[in-house]
Design an enzyme around this catalytic site. Structure first.
Site, PDB file in Angstrom:
ATOM      1  N   HIS A 327       0.825  -1.211   0.000  1.00 41.46           N
ATOM      2  CA  HIS A 327       0.000   0.000   0.000  1.00 41.46           C
ATOM      3  C   HIS A 327       0.857   1.258   0.000  1.00 41.46           C
ATOM      4  O   HIS A 327       0.377   2.336  -0.383  1.00 41.46           O
ATOM      5  CB  HIS A 327      -0.930   0.005   1.216  1.00 41.46           C
ATOM      6  CG  HIS A 327      -2.009   1.036   1.134  1.00 41.46           C
ATOM      7  ND1 HIS A 327      -3.101   0.919   0.292  1.00 41.46           N
ATOM      8  CD2 HIS A 327      -2.168   2.222   1.780  1.00 41.46           C
ATOM      9  CE1 HIS A 327      -3.876   1.976   0.429  1.00 41.46           C
ATOM     10  NE2 HIS A 327      -3.336   2.788   1.326  1.00 41.46           N
ATOM     11  N   ARG A 330       1.057   3.665  -3.203  1.00 39.86           N
ATOM     12  CA  ARG A 330       0.133   4.778  -3.457  1.00 39.86           C
ATOM     13  C   ARG A 330       0.648   6.067  -2.820  1.00 39.86           C
ATOM     14  O   ARG A 330       0.631   7.130  -3.436  1.00 39.86           O
ATOM     15  CB  ARG A 330      -1.263   4.441  -2.932  1.00 39.86           C
ATOM     16  CG  ARG A 330      -2.005   3.450  -3.815  1.00 39.86           C
ATOM     17  CD  ARG A 330      -3.234   2.867  -3.156  1.00 39.86           C
ATOM     18  NE  ARG A 330      -4.161   3.839  -2.612  1.00 39.86           N
ATOM     19  CZ  ARG A 330      -5.094   4.492  -3.306  1.00 39.86           C
ATOM     20  NH1 ARG A 330      -5.188   4.298  -4.628  1.00 39.86           N
ATOM     21  NH2 ARG A 330      -5.927   5.334  -2.735  1.00 39.86           N
TER      22      ARG A 330
END
Length: 398
Positions: A327, A330
Site C-alpha cells: 500500500h 500509493r
C-alpha cells in the site's frame, strides 16, 4: 396426525393450525410452508409458542420427540424457552461462532466493500488467533497481542480497524448478554495506531530496486506484471487483483472500476499509460480464457488470485528495501507527483480519494486530461528508476 394427513394439508387465504397431542401444533402458512410449534403453560400461565422447525425437514416423529423433551421441563417447573436460549448461547460460545452469527445479523444491507473488509479481518486475523477461544474469556491483552501481530507485518491501520471491528462485535455481545465485558473497548485506539501511522515513501532509488528485484526473481511473470501495474496505476491491491477484462478498453487506454469494487463505493476511471497498456496486452496470454486478469491457478472455478498472493510474492523476495508494504506504493506515487508540481486535486482524483467541497462532486471526466498526463508521467518516472542503466525493457510488447 399422520404423515399422509400432513402432506394433504393445503394453504388457505389465512394461515391456520392443526393440533397433534400434548401441545404440538402444525401451522400451515399462506405460502404453503408447514411449521411445527409447541404450545404450553408454565405455572398455570400460557406462554408464547416455541418454534420447533419446518416440515418435512423436521419429521412428525422428531417434532414429537422435541415436544416430549420440552414437556418434561415444564412438568419440573422449568422454562423450555430458557433451555433453548441456553443451548443457543452454548452453540455461540466461541469467538468464531459468535462472530459468524453477528455478521449474519449485522452485515445484510451494508455495502459490499464493508462486508468484504469485515469478512477479511475475521478470516485472516481474528479466527486464526482467537476463533476457538470462548467469547467471554478474551481479555484486553489478547486483543492487544492480535493488534501487535498485525502491526508487525507493517499494517497499523489494519490493526486499528481490527480493534474497532472487535469492539463493535463485543458491544453487540454485551447487549445480547452473551458477554459481560468488551475487551476491545479497554484498548485506547491511539495506542494502537492513528490514521497517519504509516508515512513510508520509497525513494526513486528504492522504487528501482524493488521492481528490479521483482523482475529478477523466479515468481510467475503474471505476478511481476501485477506488481508493476500496482505501482503505475496507483490503485489499491484488491482493485487490481480482482480486475476483470470487461472493465478495460485498451484501445482507448481506459479502465473503469465499478463502484462495488471500490473502497468508497464510487466508480473510478484509471487512464492507462502506454506502459500499462503494453503490460495488459502481455497479460492476456497468461490469463487464457479467464474473465480475470489474474486467474487463480488452483481449482477449476474461474476466480481471481487471493488477496494475499502479491504480499506473499514480495515477502518471498530478498530485497534490500526494508519496512515497506504494497500500500506504500500509493503514498509513494502521491509524494513524488506532488514534488513534480502536478495539481493536487488531480492527484487525489487519480488515487480515488474524496475531494471535499464543490470540487469534490463526482464527475467521471473531472480532471481527465490532467489525470492522463499524471499517470503517464508517473509511469515514465518509474520506468527510468527501474531501467537504472539497463538496456532491455522489463516488460515485453504484445
Amino acid at each position: 396426525m399422520t404423515d399422509t394427513k400432513i402432506k394433504a394439508l393445503k394453504p388457505k387465504t389465512n394461515r391456520y393450525r392443526i393440533s397433534d397431542t400434548g401441545g404440538l401444533l402444525l401451522e400451515v402458512m399462506i405460502s404453503g410452508a408447514k411449521i411445527w410449534r409447541y404450545r404450553y403453560q408454565l405455572h398455570g400461565v400460557r406462554q408464547p409458542t416455541l418454534t420447533i422447525g419446518s416440515y418435512p425437514e423436521i419429521s412428525l416423529a422428531q417434532a414429537r420427540k422435541q415436544r416430549d423433551e420440552w414437556a418434561s421441563l415444564v412438568a419440573m417447573g422449568e422454562s423450555p424457552k430458557r433451555a433453548v436460549q441456553a443451548a443457543r448461547t452454548e452453540k455461540l460460545n466461541t469467538v468464531r461462532a459468535f462472530a459468524e452469527a453477528w455478521q449474519a445479523d449485522q452485515l445484510p444491507g451494508k455495502s459490499e466493500s464493508y462486508t468484504r473488509t469485515i469478512k477479511r479481518i475475521m478470516s485472516k486475523d481474528v479466527y486464526p488467533v482467537l476463533g476457538g477461544t470462548p467469547l467471554g474469556e478474551v481479555k484486553p491483552a489478547d486483543v492487544l497481542e492480535l493488534c501487535e501481530r498485525i502491526k508487525s507485518r507493517g499494517s497499523p491501520k489494519m490493526a486499528l480497524l481490527t480493534r474497532n471491528v472487535l469492539k463493535r462485535m463485543y458491544d453487540f455481545a454485551v447487549a445480547k448478554q452473551m458477554a459481560e465485558n468488551n475487551p476491545a473497548a479497554a484498548l485506547v485506539a491511539r495506542f494502537i495506531a492513528t490514521e497517519e501511522s504509516r508515512t513510508r515513501v520509497l525513494t526513486p532509488k528504492e522504487i528501482g530496486e524493488v521492481l528490479r528485484g521483482i523482475y529478477g526473481s523466479d515468481i510467475r511473470q503474471a505476478l511481476k506484471l501485477a506488481l508493476h501495474l500496482l505501482v503505475i496505476t496507483m490503485v489499491r491491491k484488491s482493485e487490481l487483483t480482482e480486475a476483470r477484462w470487461d472493465e478495460f478498453d485498451l484501445d482507448a487506454g481506459i479502465w473503469d472500476i465499478p463502484a462495488e469494487r471500490m473502497k468508497k463505493d464510487q466508480p473510478h476511471r484509471v487512464y492507462l499509460s502506454r506502459q500499462a497498456v503494453e503490460m495488459l496486452n502481455e497479460l492476456r496470454a497468461y490469463a487464457g480464457h479467464s474473465a480475470y486478469l489474474f486467474p487463480s491457478p488452483r481449482g477449476i472455478e474461474d476466480k481471481p488470485i487471493s488477496k494475499s498472493t502479491l504480499n506473499q510474492a514480495v515477502r518471498a523476495l530478498s530485497l534490500d528495501v526494508q519496512h515497506f508494504v504494497l500500500h506504500d506504493f500509493r503514498r509513494t506515487a502521491s509524494t513524488h507527483l506532488h514534488e513534480m508540481g502536478h495539481p493536487s486535486d488531480a492527484i487525489e482524483k487519480a488515487l480515488a480519494h474524496k475531494i471535499n467541497g464543490i470540487k469534490g462532486v463526482y464527475n467521471r471526466a473531472q480532471y481527465a486530461d490532467q489525470r492522463k498526463m499524471i499517470l503517464q508521467a508517473w509511469a515514465d518516472f518509474v520506468q527510468v528508476q527501474v531501467d537504472g542503466g539497463r538496456v532491455t525493457p522489463l516488460f515485453r510488447s504484445a
